[in-house]
Design a protein around this motif. Structure first.
Motif, PDB file in Angstrom:
ATOM      1  N   SER A  16       0.802  -1.217   0.000  1.00 35.16           N
ATOM      2  CA  SER A  16       0.000   0.000   0.000  1.00 35.16           C
ATOM      3  C   SER A  16       0.838   1.271   0.000  1.00 35.16           C
ATOM      4  CB  SER A  16      -0.930   0.001   1.221  1.00 35.16           C
ATOM      5  OG  SER A  16      -0.187  -0.234   2.415  1.00 35.16           O
ATOM      6  N   LYS A  36       1.357   3.852  -3.390  1.00 39.50           N
ATOM      7  CA  LYS A  36       0.958   5.261  -3.376  1.00 39.50           C
ATOM      8  C   LYS A  36       2.118   6.183  -3.721  1.00 39.50           C
ATOM      9  CE  LYS A  36      -2.874   4.824  -0.069  1.00 39.50           C
ATOM     10  NZ  LYS A  36      -3.961   5.290  -0.963  1.00 39.50           N
ATOM     11  N   TYR A  44      -3.500  -3.765   4.693  1.00 36.84           N
ATOM     12  CA  TYR A  44      -3.799  -2.337   4.759  1.00 36.84           C
ATOM     13  C   TYR A  44      -5.302  -2.117   4.846  1.00 36.84           C
ATOM     14  CZ  TYR A  44      -4.006   2.602   3.355  1.00 36.84           C
ATOM     15  OH  TYR A  44      -4.250   3.956   3.297  1.00 36.84           O
ATOM     16  N   ILE A  60      -8.275   0.391   4.329  1.00 38.81           N
ATOM     17  CA  ILE A  60      -8.647   1.631   3.659  1.00 38.81           C
ATOM     18  C   ILE A  60      -9.505   2.477   4.596  1.00 38.81           C
ATOM     19  CG2 ILE A  60      -9.910   2.640   1.728  1.00 38.81           C
ATOM     20  CD1 ILE A  60      -9.210   0.165   0.103  1.00 38.81           C
ATOM     21  N   GLY A  96     -10.200   8.781  -2.173  1.00 33.48           N
ATOM     22  CA  GLY A  96      -8.754   8.668  -2.094  1.00 33.48           C
ATOM     23  C   GLY A  96      -8.229   9.195  -0.775  1.00 33.48           C
ATOM     24  N   HIS A 139      -1.505   7.604   2.789  1.00 36.23           N
ATOM     25  CA  HIS A 139      -1.428   6.265   3.367  1.00 36.23           C
ATOM     26  C   HIS A 139      -2.003   6.186   4.774  1.00 36.23           C
ATOM     27  CE1 HIS A 139       0.350   2.554   5.028  1.00 36.23           C
ATOM     28  NE2 HIS A 139       0.205   2.124   3.793  1.00 36.23           N
ATOM     29  N   THR A 168      -3.425   7.749  -5.174  1.00 35.17           N
ATOM     30  CA  THR A 168      -4.039   7.762  -3.850  1.00 35.17           C
ATOM     31  C   THR A 168      -5.491   7.306  -3.876  1.00 35.17           C
ATOM     32  OG1 THR A 168      -4.746  10.084  -4.064  1.00 35.17           O
ATOM     33  CG2 THR A 168      -2.540   9.665  -3.141  1.00 35.17           C
ATOM     34  N   ASN A 211      -8.561   4.739  -4.093  1.00 35.93           N
ATOM     35  CA  ASN A 211      -8.805   3.356  -3.733  1.00 35.93           C
ATOM     36  C   ASN A 211      -9.642   2.674  -4.812  1.00 35.93           C
ATOM     37  OD1 ASN A 211      -7.542   3.802  -1.144  1.00 35.93           O
ATOM     38  ND2 ASN A 211      -9.401   4.881  -0.544  1.00 35.93           N
ATOM     39  N   ASP A 212      -9.291   1.444  -5.107  1.00 34.42           N
ATOM     40  CA  ASP A 212     -10.048   0.621  -6.063  1.00 34.42           C
ATOM     41  C   ASP A 212     -10.028   1.168  -7.486  1.00 34.42           C
ATOM     42  OD1 ASP A 212     -10.824  -1.101  -3.951  1.00 34.42           O
ATOM     43  OD2 ASP A 212     -12.440   0.277  -3.428  1.00 34.42           O
TER      44      ASP A 212
END
Length: 278
Positions: free
Chosen positions: A37, A41, A136, A138, A156, A159, A248, A250-251
C-alpha cells in the motif's frame, strides 16, 4: 576470481535540497517496485544494497535522522523517510527491533537520483501487498453529500488517512497524466485535473503545501506519511481546478488507464539544487 565491479557515483536529494547524498554502486540497471500500500501510493523505485557488491552511501547535507521524517506502519519494521519540507520520499531503513528475515538494512528510492538512465532500467515487481501483514485498511470515505445520477464517486487518501477526499465525476476516469518534472517524477504522481468544486477534502490541516520556481503549483502532501495527494494552482489558467494524484485513489486500476506523458522537465527555469556543490 571474481572481479570487483566498477562503481558509479550518483548524486541524490530531496526536491528542496535540505537532504543531499551520494551513492556509489555498480551502475543501476534494475530497480524494484513493490505493490504494498505504501510503495504503491509513492511509486517507489527501490535499489537495495547487495551483500556481494559494493555500496557506499554518504550524506552530503542534512541528517538522516533529523532532516528527514520517519513514517512507520503495519508491524513498524521499516521506517520510510521523507523530507517534511518538500515531501520527497528518499529512503527506507530497517528498524533495530525488526524480526524480518533477510530484510535489507536500507533502500534508496532511485527517483531521487541524478544521471540514472531510467529508460533502460529494468523494473522488477515485488508483490508486497500479498505478503505484508496486517493487511492495509482503507480509511472510511469522505462524505460528499448526495451523488447525482450518472455520477461516479472516487475516494482517495494518503497512506495514513489523515488527508482524504471524494471526487464526484460525471465520467469514468480512463486516463491520467505523468509529468517528468523534478517534483512530479520524485513523487511518481499520476494526475487528473477535475474542477475544484467537484472535490471534497478532509484533513487539509494535516497537509503541507510545497511550491518552487514560479510558484504556480502548490504540491500538497501529508505531513505524517509524506504521500503526495493533490496540487493547488495559483495565478494559472487552471485556478478553478485541482490536480489529484490517482495513485491515492482506492479501487482504481492504474494499469487500465491511458497515461499521457507531459514534458514538464523542459520548462524554465531548469531545476538544479546542486549547482557547483560537490
Amino acid at each position: 576470481m571474481s572481479r570487483t565491479p566498477q562503481l558509479v557515483e550518483y548524486r541524490g536529494n530531496c526536491h528542496c535540497g535540505a537532504f543531499k547524498f551520494k551513492l556509489k554502486v555498480p551502475e543501476i540497471k534494475e530497480a524494484e517496485a513493490c505493490t504494498c500500500s505504501m510503495c504503491y501510493k509513492n511509486g517507489y523505485l527501490w535499489a537495495f544494497p547487495k551483500p556481494d557488491k559494493c555500496w557506499e552511501f554518504t550524506v552530503v547535507k542534512g541528517d538522516e535522522n533529523t532532516t528527514l521524517k520517519n513514517y512507520l506502519f503495519g508491524k513498524k519494521m521499516m521506517a520510510h523517510k521523507f523530507c517534511p519540507s518538500c515531501g520527497t520520499s528518499v529512503m527506507e531503513v530497517r528498524m533495530p527491533h525488526s524480526t524480518v528475515v533477510n530484510a535489507p538494512s536500507m533502500a534508496i528510492n532511485i527517483r531521487t537520483l541524478e544521471d540514472v538512465d531510467f529508460d533502460s532500467v529494468k523494473v522488477n515487481t515485488f508483490d508486497g501487498a500479498s505478503i505484508l501483514q496486517p493487511p492495509y485498511q482503507i480509511p472510511e470515505p469522505v462524505a460528499a453529500g448526495p451523488v447525482p445520477e450518472g455520477t461516479t464517486s472516487y475516494h482517495g487518501n494518503c497512506h495514513c488517512g489523515a488527508v482524504a477526499y471524494t471526487l464526484l465525476s460525471g465520467k469514468k476516469i480512463s486516463e491520467a497524466a505523468s509529468c517528468n518534472c523534478s517534483i512530479c517524477w520524485r513523487d511518481a504522481a499520476l494526475w487528473i485535473y477535475p474542477e475544484s468544486k467537484a472535490v471534497t477534502f478532509k484533513g487539509l490541516e494535516s497537509a503541507v503545501e510545497y511550491t518552487f520556481a514560479k510558484g504556480g503549483s502548490h504540491h500538497g502532501f501529508c505531513k505524517i506519511c509524506g504521500v503526495s495527494v493533490y496540487e493547488r494552482f495559483v495565478g494559472t489558467h487552471q485556478d478553478n481546478k485541482s490536480a489529484l494524484n490517482v495513485r491515492t485513489m482506492n479501487d482504481l486500476d492504474l494499469a487500465a488507464l491511458e497515461i499521457e506523458q507531459l514534458d514538464g522537465k523542459s520548462l524554465l527555469p531548469a531545476y538544479d539544487v546542486w549547482g557547483t556543490e560537490e
